[in-house]
Design an enzyme around this catalytic site. Structure first.
Site, mmCIF file in Angstrom:
data_model
loop_
_atom_site.group_PDB
_atom_site.id
_atom_site.type_symbol
_atom_site.label_atom_id
_atom_site.label_comp_id
_atom_site.label_asym_id
_atom_site.label_seq_id
_atom_site.Cartn_x
_atom_site.Cartn_y
_atom_site.Cartn_z
ATOM 1 N N LYS A 213 6.580 -5.144 -1.212
ATOM 2 C CA LYS A 213 5.321 -5.705 -0.707
ATOM 3 C C LYS A 213 4.262 -5.556 -1.802
ATOM 4 O O LYS A 213 4.075 -4.450 -2.341
ATOM 5 C CB LYS A 213 4.919 -4.940 0.553
ATOM 6 C CG LYS A 213 4.044 -5.712 1.513
ATOM 7 C CD LYS A 213 3.864 -4.905 2.792
ATOM 8 C CE LYS A 213 3.100 -5.668 3.832
ATOM 9 N NZ LYS A 213 2.713 -4.778 4.949
HETATM 10 O O1 G3P Z 1 1.236 -5.785 8.699
HETATM 11 C C1 G3P Z 1 -0.150 -5.722 8.521
HETATM 12 C C2 G3P Z 1 -0.752 -4.733 9.386
HETATM 13 O O2 G3P Z 1 -0.190 -3.473 9.154
HETATM 14 C C3 G3P Z 1 -2.234 -4.659 9.349
HETATM 15 O O3 G3P Z 1 -2.612 -4.472 10.640
HETATM 16 O O4 G3P Z 1 -3.984 -3.748 12.498
HETATM 17 O O5 G3P Z 1 -4.236 -2.664 10.243
HETATM 18 O O6 G3P Z 1 -5.023 -4.987 10.618
HETATM 19 P P1 G3P Z 1 -4.055 -3.942 11.018
#
Ligand code: G3P
Length: 221
Positions: free
Chosen positions: A83
């Site tokens: 990633k």
């Molecule tokens: O896969 C992306 C994710 O981990 C981000 O999520 O909820 O931190 O915006 P969030």
């Protein structure tokens, strides 16, 4: 559309693996840090639980270091996806890693043009962050529609992972648009099972069946 879990928590990943419908895992530095365990051993443990792509994020900001780290991660297990952040450095590293046959996932995608750059670099996956767009007060899902249109138009193989999902409705919308994958937090995956009519229906069927099994056939019949 495939479902991935967005988590680095081993218990959560084991639980959803048991359902047989989750076919990959995405992690990020914040999720790994939350668990407080060694990065490499956590990623390898996840690879043993779910047989599918497991995204592990590079932390370096220089292209050469991203390439070095990406090559190392991919040597750990065949299912590991490197990633990389959406940046000039990340795109340069993606192009080189893709040419080596290493799978990549470009993260922190917030526009269709960023997705186009990632696809041209040969990224295996891109991760547009819907919830974080909506946190700024803007509508989030239209970016998935734009990227789907562009990728179909030019027949890019890069798969769209709808990420930063905050509700079951996001999953439905991603599926309707044609996102290849949604990566979903454990809590939202659990919510996807729920509907009040399903729960009351199961209760009613169970009660009706109980009353039937207590029925005795009269003697001599
Ligand atoms: O896969 C992306 C994710 O981990 C981000 O999520 O909820 O931190 O915006 P969030």
């Amino acid at each position: 559309m495939k479902l991935f879990i967005d988590s680095a928590n081993i218990d959560e990943i084991k639980e959803v693996a048991g359902w047989g419908v989750v076919s990959g895992v995405t992690t990020n530095p914040s999720l790994i840090a939350k668990e407080g365990k060694d990065f490499k051993s956590t990623i390898l443990q996840i690879c043993r639980i779910i047989e599918g792509p497991v995204s592990a994020e590079v932390l370096s900001l220089r292209t050469e270091d991203m390439i070095k780290d990406g090559r190392e991660y991919s040597s750990w297990h065949p299912n590991i996806v490197v990633k990389l952040p959406m940046s000039e450095q990340g795109i340069k590293a993606t192009k080189i890693l893709s040419n080596d046959g290493i799978k990549t996932n470009i993260t922190l995608v917030f526009s269709a043009n960023q997705a186009l750059l990632a696809a041209l670099a040969g990224a295996t996956f891109i991760s547009p962050f819907i919830g974080r767009i909506e946190d700024t007060g803007h509508e989030g899902m239209s970016i998935i529609e734009e990227i789907r249109t562009i990728f179909d138009h030019y027949v890019f193989d890069t798969q769209i992972i709808t990420a930063s999902i905050r509700s079951p409705q996001h999953v439905t919308m991603a599926a309707k648009i044609g996102s290849d994958i949604s990566t979903i937090p454990h809590k939202i995956l659990k919510q996807m099972f729920k509907h009040p009519l399903t729960e009351s229906g199961i209760k009613q069927f169970s009660e009706d069946w109980q009353s039937l099994s207590s029925y005795k056939v009269p003697q001599g019949v």
